[in-house]
Design a protein around this motif. Structure first.
Motif, PDB file in Angstrom:
ATOM      1  N   ILE A   1       0.670  -1.118   0.076  1.00 20.83           N
ATOM      2  CA  ILE A   1       0.088   0.076   0.047  1.00 20.83           C
ATOM      3  C   ILE A   1       0.994   1.216   0.034  1.00 20.83           C
ATOM      4  O   ILE A   1       1.624   1.325   0.849  1.00 20.83           O
ATOM      5  CB  ILE A   1      -0.963   0.246   1.243  1.00 20.83           C
ATOM      6  CG1 ILE A   1      -1.803  -1.288   1.240  1.00 20.83           C
ATOM      7  CG2 ILE A   1      -1.864   1.243   1.245  1.00 20.83           C
ATOM      8  CD1 ILE A   1      -2.620  -1.305   2.202  1.00 20.83           C
ATOM      9  N   CYS A   2       0.740   2.155  -0.903  1.00 20.89           N
ATOM     10  CA  CYS A   2       1.376   3.455  -0.888  1.00 20.89           C
ATOM     11  C   CYS A   2       1.012   4.235   0.307  1.00 20.89           C
ATOM     12  O   CYS A   2      -0.196   4.649   0.304  1.00 20.89           O
ATOM     13  CB  CYS A   2       1.238   4.215  -2.402  1.00 20.89           C
ATOM     14  SG  CYS A   2       2.373   5.540  -2.370  1.00 20.89           S
ATOM     15  N   ARG A   3       2.041   4.704   0.954  1.00 19.13           N
ATOM     16  CA  ARG A   3       1.982   5.514   2.014  1.00 19.13           C
ATOM     17  C   ARG A   3       2.562   6.926   1.725  1.00 19.13           C
ATOM     18  O   ARG A   3       2.553   7.760   2.633  1.00 19.13           O
ATOM     19  CB  ARG A   3       2.726   5.033   3.245  1.00 19.13           C
ATOM     20  CG  ARG A   3       2.254   3.551   3.891  1.00 19.13           C
ATOM     21  CD  ARG A   3       2.680   3.232   5.134  1.00 19.13           C
ATOM     22  NE  ARG A   3       1.937   3.649   6.209  1.00 19.13           N
ATOM     23  CZ  ARG A   3       2.405   4.018   7.597  1.00 19.13           C
ATOM     24  NH1 ARG A   3       3.532   3.503   7.775  1.00 19.13           N
ATOM     25  NH2 ARG A   3       1.952   4.674   8.329  1.00 19.13           N
TER      26      ARG A   3
ATOM     27  N   GLN B   1       2.234   6.925  -9.751  1.00 22.40           N
ATOM     28  CA  GLN B   1       0.975   7.060 -10.117  1.00 22.40           C
ATOM     29  C   GLN B   1       0.164   7.781  -9.147  1.00 22.40           C
ATOM     30  O   GLN B   1      -1.015   7.790  -8.946  1.00 22.40           O
ATOM     31  CB  GLN B   1       0.212   5.764 -10.441  1.00 22.40           C
ATOM     32  CG  GLN B   1       0.968   4.770 -11.317  1.00 22.40           C
ATOM     33  CD  GLN B   1       0.873   5.192 -12.569  1.00 22.40           C
ATOM     34  OE1 GLN B   1      -0.290   5.794 -13.205  1.00 22.40           O
ATOM     35  NE2 GLN B   1       1.898   4.940 -13.597  1.00 22.40           N
ATOM     36  N   CYS B   2       0.797   9.207  -8.739  1.00 21.70           N
ATOM     37  CA  CYS B   2       0.405   9.843  -7.516  1.00 21.70           C
ATOM     38  C   CYS B   2      -1.037  10.432  -7.764  1.00 21.70           C
ATOM     39  O   CYS B   2      -1.845  10.545  -7.065  1.00 21.70           O
ATOM     40  CB  CYS B   2       1.486  10.960  -7.408  1.00 21.70           C
ATOM     41  SG  CYS B   2       2.974  10.229  -6.921  1.00 21.70           S
ATOM     42  N   ALA B   3      -1.465  10.831  -9.198  1.00 22.52           N
ATOM     43  CA  ALA B   3      -2.593  11.418  -9.510  1.00 22.52           C
ATOM     44  C   ALA B   3      -3.840  10.565  -9.322  1.00 22.52           C
ATOM     45  O   ALA B   3      -5.034  11.022  -9.400  1.00 22.52           O
ATOM     46  CB  ALA B   3      -2.632  11.915 -10.876  1.00 22.52           C
TER      47      ALA B   3
ATOM     48  N   ALA C   1       1.092  12.092  -1.597  1.00 25.36           N
ATOM     49  CA  ALA C   1      -0.112  12.159  -2.540  1.00 25.36           C
ATOM     50  C   ALA C   1      -1.249  10.976  -2.351  1.00 25.36           C
ATOM     51  O   ALA C   1      -2.428  11.440  -2.168  1.00 25.36           O
ATOM     52  CB  ALA C   1       0.366  12.088  -3.985  1.00 25.36           C
ATOM     53  N   CYS C   2      -0.752   9.954  -2.150  1.00 30.92           N
ATOM     54  CA  CYS C   2      -1.837   8.734  -1.943  1.00 30.92           C
ATOM     55  C   CYS C   2      -2.389   9.002  -0.232  1.00 30.92           C
ATOM     56  O   CYS C   2      -3.839   8.822  -0.374  1.00 30.92           O
ATOM     57  CB  CYS C   2      -1.122   7.463  -1.867  1.00 30.92           C
ATOM     58  SG  CYS C   2      -0.889   6.887  -3.583  1.00 30.92           S
ATOM     59  N   GLN C   3      -1.737   9.424   0.716  1.00 33.15           N
ATOM     60  CA  GLN C   3      -2.141   9.745   2.002  1.00 33.15           C
ATOM     61  C   GLN C   3      -3.447  10.922   1.629  1.00 33.15           C
ATOM     62  O   GLN C   3      -4.450  10.848   2.102  1.00 33.15           O
ATOM     63  CB  GLN C   3      -1.249  10.317   2.636  1.00 33.15           C
ATOM     64  CG  GLN C   3      -0.340   9.154   3.596  1.00 33.15           C
ATOM     65  CD  GLN C   3       0.336   9.567   4.568  1.00 33.15           C
ATOM     66  OE1 GLN C   3       0.271  10.674   5.134  1.00 33.15           O
ATOM     67  NE2 GLN C   3       1.377   8.909   4.967  1.00 33.15           N
TER      68      GLN C   3
HETATM   69  S1  FES Z   1       2.068   8.940  -3.514  1.00 33.90           S
HETATM   70 FE1  FES Z   1       1.274   7.054  -3.941  1.00 33.90          FE
HETATM   71  S2  FES Z   1       1.835   6.593  -6.169  1.00 33.90           S
HETATM   72 FE2  FES Z   1       2.865   8.534  -5.670  1.00 33.90          FE
END
Ligand code: FES
Length: 155
Positions: A78-80, A123-125, A83-85
Motif C-alpha cells: 500500500i502506498c503511504r 501514479q500519484c494522481a 499524494a496517496c495519503q
Molecule cells: S504517492 Fe502514491 S503513487 Fe505517488
C-alpha cells in the motif's frame, strides 16, 4: 536453509562481495532470489565481508524492506507517500490491516498475503494505489481492495 538455497546464497555473496558497500546489494539479491533473508545467511555474509554477525543483523533489522521470514503467496503493498495519503490511503491501510488480520510486515495466518508499505508507485494522481505482486491498482477503495484480495485468494 536447504543445500540448494545455501549454494545460491554463496554464489550471490561471491559475485557481489567486491562491490563498495556490498552488504545492501547482497541482501537485495538474496531477497530477490529466495523471497526473504534467512537468518542462516548472517554468518555467511559476516564471514565474507569481515563484519560481525551483529553488524549484518543490524542492517537487516534496520531496513524494513528486508523480510526475515518467508512472505505469503501474494505481497500486497500500500502506498503511504503523501499524494496517496491525501487521496485516502490512511483509511485504506486501516481497512487492509483489519481485513487481512495483520500489520505491515505481517502475513495472514493462511500464508496467502503479506502486507507491506511502499513509498510512491509513480501514479500519484490516481491514488490511493496498491500493488499486489507485480500488478498496480489505482483508485483503490475499501470495496475494491476486498474484491482484489478475494480474487487472489487461493490463486
Ligand atoms: S504517492 Fe502514491 S503513487 Fe505517488
Amino acid at each position: 536453509m536447504s543445500a540448494a538455497v545455501k549454494a545460491q546464497v554463496a554464489a550471490i555473496i561471491g559475485e557481489l562481495k567486491g562491490l563498495p558497500g556490498a552488504m545492501l546489494p547482497i541482501l537485495h539479491a538474496i531477497q530477490d532470489a529466495v523471497g526473504y533473508v534467512p537468518s542462516d545467511v548472517v554468518p555467511m555474509i559476516a564471514d565474507q565481508l569481515n563484519l560481525s554477525r551483529a553488524e549484518v543483523h543490524g542492517v537487516i533489522s534496520y531496513y524494513h524492506h528486508f523480510r526475515q521470514h518467508p512472505a505469503g503467496k501474494h505481497v500486497v503493498q500500500i502506498c503511504r507517500a503523501e499524494a496517496c495519503q491525501s487521496r485516502g490511503s490512511e483509511r485504506l491501510e486501516v481497512h487492509a490491516k483489519a481485513a487481512l488480520g495483520c500489520d505491515y510486515h505481517g502475513t495472514t495466518t493462511d500464508k496467502q498475503f503479506t502486507l507491506e508499505a511502499v513509498y510512491c508507485l509513480g501514479q500519484c494522481a490516481s491514488g490511493p494505489n496498491i500493488m499486489i505482486g507485480d500488478d498496480l491498482y489505482a483508485r483503490v477503495s475499501t470495496d475494491k481492495f476486498n474484491r482484489l484480495v478475494q480474487a487472489r485468494r487461493d490463486l
